[in-house]
Design an enzyme around this catalytic site. Structure first.
Site, mmCIF file in Angstrom:
data_model
loop_
_atom_site.group_PDB
_atom_site.id
_atom_site.type_symbol
_atom_site.label_atom_id
_atom_site.label_comp_id
_atom_site.label_asym_id
_atom_site.label_seq_id
_atom_site.Cartn_x
_atom_site.Cartn_y
_atom_site.Cartn_z
ATOM 1 N N CYS A 179 32.144 42.043 41.955
ATOM 2 C CA CYS A 179 32.705 43.383 42.100
ATOM 3 C C CYS A 179 33.653 43.475 43.291
ATOM 4 O O CYS A 179 33.452 42.814 44.300
ATOM 5 C CB CYS A 179 31.591 44.390 42.301
ATOM 6 S SG CYS A 179 30.392 44.356 40.987
ATOM 7 N N ARG B 18 38.333 37.424 42.025
ATOM 8 C CA ARG B 18 36.880 37.302 42.173
ATOM 9 C C ARG B 18 36.161 37.204 40.835
ATOM 10 O O ARG B 18 34.997 36.855 40.791
ATOM 11 C CB ARG B 18 36.333 38.542 42.873
ATOM 12 C CG ARG B 18 36.835 38.699 44.256
ATOM 13 C CD ARG B 18 36.505 40.075 44.787
ATOM 14 N NE ARG B 18 36.531 40.037 46.221
ATOM 15 C CZ ARG B 18 35.514 40.315 47.018
ATOM 16 N NH1 ARG B 18 34.386 40.740 46.536
ATOM 17 N NH2 ARG B 18 35.608 40.204 48.309
ATOM 18 N N TRP C 58 31.667 43.195 37.953
ATOM 19 C CA TRP C 58 31.127 41.975 37.342
ATOM 20 C C TRP C 58 29.689 42.328 36.990
ATOM 21 O O TRP C 58 28.869 42.572 37.871
ATOM 22 C CB TRP C 58 31.204 40.821 38.343
ATOM 23 C CG TRP C 58 30.784 39.512 37.780
ATOM 24 C CD1 TRP C 58 31.515 38.687 36.980
ATOM 25 C CD2 TRP C 58 29.531 38.849 38.003
ATOM 26 N NE1 TRP C 58 30.785 37.565 36.690
ATOM 27 C CE2 TRP C 58 29.568 37.632 37.288
ATOM 28 C CE3 TRP C 58 28.373 39.169 38.713
ATOM 29 C CZ2 TRP C 58 28.509 36.739 37.278
ATOM 30 C CZ3 TRP C 58 27.317 38.279 38.707
ATOM 31 C CH2 TRP C 58 27.395 37.077 37.987
ATOM 32 N N ASN D 175 29.137 47.660 45.062
ATOM 33 C CA ASN D 175 29.067 46.208 44.903
ATOM 34 C C ASN D 175 27.702 45.797 45.456
ATOM 35 O O ASN D 175 27.345 46.201 46.554
ATOM 36 C CB ASN D 175 30.209 45.574 45.719
ATOM 37 C CG ASN D 175 30.144 44.062 45.732
ATOM 38 O OD1 ASN D 175 29.370 43.465 44.987
ATOM 39 N ND2 ASN D 175 30.965 43.446 46.561
ATOM 40 N N GLY D 176 26.925 45.036 44.691
ATOM 41 C CA GLY D 176 25.615 44.614 45.176
ATOM 42 C C GLY D 176 24.537 44.923 44.148
ATOM 43 O O GLY D 176 24.839 45.222 42.992
ATOM 44 N N GLU E 91 29.087 17.160 40.340
ATOM 45 C CA GLU E 91 30.255 18.049 40.382
ATOM 46 C C GLU E 91 31.095 17.898 39.098
ATOM 47 O O GLU E 91 31.596 18.881 38.549
ATOM 48 C CB GLU E 91 31.087 17.746 41.640
ATOM 49 C CG GLU E 91 32.435 18.425 41.740
ATOM 50 C CD GLU E 91 32.393 19.949 41.766
ATOM 51 O OE1 GLU E 91 31.301 20.541 41.783
ATOM 52 O OE2 GLU E 91 33.484 20.549 41.731
ATOM 53 N N LYS F 94 31.872 20.935 36.562
ATOM 54 C CA LYS F 94 33.226 21.329 36.175
ATOM 55 C C LYS F 94 33.334 21.377 34.654
ATOM 56 O O LYS F 94 33.879 22.318 34.086
ATOM 57 C CB LYS F 94 34.286 20.347 36.713
ATOM 58 C CG LYS F 94 34.588 20.408 38.161
ATOM 59 C CD LYS F 94 35.346 21.634 38.623
ATOM 60 C CE LYS F 94 34.416 22.727 39.049
ATOM 61 N NZ LYS F 94 33.998 22.742 40.432
ATOM 62 N N GLU G 122 31.253 24.395 33.172
ATOM 63 C CA GLU G 122 31.679 25.768 33.448
ATOM 64 C C GLU G 122 32.988 26.142 32.773
ATOM 65 O O GLU G 122 33.180 27.311 32.433
ATOM 66 C CB GLU G 122 31.703 26.093 34.946
ATOM 67 C CG GLU G 122 32.727 25.396 35.773
ATOM 68 C CD GLU G 122 32.585 25.714 37.265
ATOM 69 O OE1 GLU G 122 32.195 26.833 37.620
ATOM 70 O OE2 GLU G 122 32.878 24.831 38.079
ATOM 71 N N HIS H 79 14.173 6.676 33.306
ATOM 72 C CA HIS H 79 12.971 7.475 33.553
ATOM 73 C C HIS H 79 12.957 8.761 32.723
ATOM 74 O O HIS H 79 12.192 9.668 33.015
ATOM 75 C CB HIS H 79 12.838 7.805 35.043
ATOM 76 C CG HIS H 79 12.701 6.591 35.898
ATOM 77 N ND1 HIS H 79 11.577 5.786 35.866
ATOM 78 C CD2 HIS H 79 13.559 6.005 36.764
ATOM 79 C CE1 HIS H 79 11.754 4.769 36.695
ATOM 80 N NE2 HIS H 79 12.945 4.884 37.246
ATOM 81 N N LYS I 174 34.478 34.460 40.933
ATOM 82 C CA LYS I 174 34.975 33.552 41.970
ATOM 83 C C LYS I 174 34.199 33.716 43.271
ATOM 84 O O LYS I 174 33.903 32.744 43.947
ATOM 85 C CB LYS I 174 36.466 33.844 42.201
ATOM 86 C CG LYS I 174 37.124 32.947 43.214
ATOM 87 C CD LYS I 174 37.302 31.547 42.650
ATOM 88 C CE LYS I 174 37.726 30.542 43.686
ATOM 89 N NZ LYS I 174 37.379 29.170 43.290
HETATM 90 C C1 F6R Z 1 32.011 26.095 40.836
HETATM 91 C C2 F6R Z 1 32.123 27.037 41.921
HETATM 92 C C3 F6R Z 1 30.872 27.611 42.477
HETATM 93 C C4 F6R Z 1 31.010 27.839 44.001
HETATM 94 C C5 F6R Z 1 29.770 28.591 44.517
HETATM 95 C C6 F6R Z 1 29.823 28.772 46.022
HETATM 96 O O1 F6R Z 1 33.255 25.610 40.440
HETATM 97 O O2 F6R Z 1 33.194 27.368 42.354
HETATM 98 O O3 F6R Z 1 29.768 26.839 42.190
HETATM 99 O O4 F6R Z 1 31.152 26.614 44.631
HETATM 100 O O5 F6R Z 1 29.701 29.842 43.910
HETATM 101 O O6 F6R Z 1 30.932 29.497 46.415
HETATM 102 P P1 F6R Z 1 31.492 29.423 47.883
HETATM 103 O O7 F6R Z 1 31.974 28.046 48.122
HETATM 104 O O8 F6R Z 1 32.597 30.436 47.919
HETATM 105 O O9 F6R Z 1 30.360 29.778 48.799
#
Ligand code: F6R
Length: 609
Positions: free
Chosen positions: A2, A27, A74, A103-104, A482, A486, A489, A505, A604
């Protein structure tokens, strides 16, 4: 997550509110809305589409006003539908008196809803926000500032709110607890927003509200009280916020652009680093680094994986014990604190609620030496930590983090070398050699980016799959994690990562001819072990997609596809290998036609728990 913008002015404020929402789009959101004070009434426009659609809706309705609030939502409580979008009204009809955005997450919303229902309030949404809106209306005593101060005492949970009232046309009241909120000061006008970027171009005079603050915004004043109702003065900072999303240029998506920016932003992040010294991390770092004898890294998601990679570096090069914890777990578990710990938070946004809460938790346990590796110099994380290294990835628009990750790794390697130096584990020759390798990173990454056509050919195969396994060993295990994150997501393919030695295992049971197994195979001490793990996969018909180094003796064959990275890069190899995995995820998602920059359900900046 949000985003909030609010304004009190003597001009039509709609363009400022809409522009603010556009700047908060990065965001992630699924609905948006604006409410204004118009001729003695509250009016609003809400949309489950993009902010540009809301803008044309507002234009069609000729909605204009001097006082207003706006929001990108969001969804947490209730589906992303129009009646759940903010601003909320109380009462929710023509006679609306209170308008509110939030927001929250309010944890006691059920209890408050029951109480307000019993008083006759009618709820038209599933949100916890509507509860706050009716609560403010119920408690309204003719002074919105006083009312909000009383009302927030009833809330349990995290919130940033902005609210205005039909009876007080030149006033917006805002409050925060656990969610970020800033005040922007103008000439005869004042603003509130989730971050300074939302007000870029409108004002650069910014106050960062502290936990529990409530602010009274009027045309000529921004009056702040703390959680106890005492008037407080908060520092006004001149903030040159980034003006938001950069141009896409020749790229199809921000994610692609950001992957390709990595040589430059790694260079930017290392700019000015002429030698290893604690001063890189801020004033007083030398004393702190001398005092600490262990490291605790706290982070979420991709940032957590950069922390996991750093653990291998810190323990092997600096010989300092390092633990890495998922912030949302750490904050709620009983752990054994140690006062000589360097607590390191890693965050792209610097606003991640779980990481901030974990940091506070660590401090509450007496661990007071704090450092952040963060991409946003004005963020709460940087303000909360005593020491900081600011990565210079620039604004990251794509929801899936790419350049923020590799710049974090670069910063964490500098931290490793610094801890090593402080502990007499870094000879001048080794320092010079490591720095040389770091400076060469932009060139080495550019060579990995040149592999894009080969990776695209693999992506066509992946796009037809529904599952994938990623294997790595040692410091490439977090890189496998990672890579899997990627892929899942942005392409929505189910992907899991394992340390290759764990395959037998359990996960080996999943391997069939249908299972692509991505293997990160640098030419390091574990390569021969890894080759045995690859045999285990091939023996079950699994299809291997191997990222090898130029000098690893692995060649393509039946069910074995190999792409060679141009250089073997020693300890910094994870930074190169992850770039190849980012490209694989990007092109697979592209082939599947997903919304690469805004994957479903994700935001984001994760400012709620
Ligand atoms: C995945 C991604 C998230 C962020 C996570 C932490 O691609 O971007 O997993 O890494 O939400 O966010 P920050 O780094 O902003 O604390």
């Amino acid at each position: 997550m949000c985003g909030i913008v609010g304004a009190v002015a003597q001009r039509n404020i709609t363009p400022v509110l809409v522009e603010g929402l556009k700047r908060l789009e990065y965001r992630g959101y699924d609905s948006c809305g604006v409410a204004l004070h118009v001729d003695g009434k509250l009016q609003r426009s809400r949309s489950t589409s993009r902010v540009v659609d809301l803008e044309s809706q507002i234009g069609d309705a000729s909605l204009q006003g001097f006082t207003g609030i706006a929001h990108t939502r969001w969804a947490t409580h209730g589906a992303p539908v129009s009646h759940n979008a903010h601003p909320h009204f109380s009462p929710n009809d023509e006679a609306a008196r209170i308008a509110l955005v939030h927001n929250g997450i309010i944890e006691n919303h059920d209890e408050l809803r029951d109480e307000l229902r019993a008083l006759g309030y009618v709820f038209t949404s599933q949100t916890d926000t509507e509860v706050i809106c009716h609560l403010v209306d119920h408690m309204y005593n003719g002074d919105l500032f006083d009312t909000v101060q009383q009302a927030v005492k009833r809330l349990h949970g995290a919130y940033a709110i902005a609210v205005f009232c039909r009876e007080e046309p030149h006033r917006v009241v805002a409050a925060r607890q656990g969610s970020p909120l800033i005040v922007g000061l103008g000439e005869g006008e004042n603003f509130v927003a989730s971050d300074a970027m939302a007000l870029a171009g409108t004002t650069n005079q910014i106050i960062y509200l502290e936990e529990g603050d409530v602010v009274d915004l009027q045309l000529a004043r921004a009056w702040i009280v703390d959680a106890d109702g005492r008037a407080v003065t908060r520092e006004v900072k001149t903030v040159h916020a980034h003006t938001g999303a950069a141009e896409l240029g020749p790229y199809r998506h921000y994610m692609q652009k950001e992957i390709f920016e990595q040589p430059r932003v790694i260079g930017d992040t290392l700019e000015g680093v002429t030698g290893i010294t604690p001063d890189l991390f801020g004033e007083g770092a030398a004393e702190v680094f001398k005092k600490v004898d262990r490291v605790l890294i706290l982070a979420c998601g991709t940032s957590y994986y950069s922390g996991m990679t750093a653990k291998y570096w810190i323990e092997s090069v600096a010989k300092v014990q390092c633990n890495v914890e998922i912030a949302s777990e750490y904050r709620y578990r009983d752990s054994v604190p140690h006062p000589n710990t360097l607590v390191v938070t890693i965050s792209q946004s610097g606003e991640t609620a779980d990481t901030l809460a974990a940091l506070k938790h660590a401090r509450s346990l007496g661990m007071l030496h704090t450092l952040t590796i963060c991409n946003v110099s004005t963020s709460a994380m940087v303000r909360e930590c005593a020491l900081a290294y600011i990565t210079r990835a620039g604004v990251e628009v794509g929801v899936a983090s790419t350049k923020a990750f590799t710049t974090q790794l670069a910063a964490l390697f500098l931290l490793t070398l610094t801890l090593a130096q402080v502990n007499d584990k870094l000879s001048p020759d080794a320092e010079a050699e490591f720095l040389k390798e770091m400076r060469h990173l932009p060139v080495a990454i550019a060579a990995v980016l040149a592999l894009e056509p080969q990776i695209m050919a693999w992506a066509d195969d992946f796009a037809r799959k529904e599952n994938a396994l990623f294997l790595g060993r040692g410091m490439h295990y977090p890189i496998a994690l990672e890579g899997a994150l990627k892929l899942k997501e942005i392409s929505y393919i189910h992907a899991e990562a394992y340390p290759a030695g764990e395959l037998k295992h359990g996960p080996l049971a999943l391997v069939t001819e249908e299972m692509p197994v991505v293997t990160i195979a640098p030419n390091d001490a574990l390569l021969e072990k890894l080759k045995s793990n690859m045999q285990e996969v091939r023996a079950r018909g699994g299809q291997l997609y191997v990222f090898a180094d130029v000098d690893s003796r692995i060649t393509s064959g039946e069910g074995l596809h190999v792409i060679r990275l141009p250089e073997h890069y020693g300890l910094l190899s994870p930074i190169l290998h992850v770039v190849a995995l980012q490209l694989l995820a990007y092109h697979t998602a592209l082939a599947r036609g997903t919304d690469v920059d805004k994957p479903r359900n994700l935001a984001k900046s994760v400012t709620v728990e």
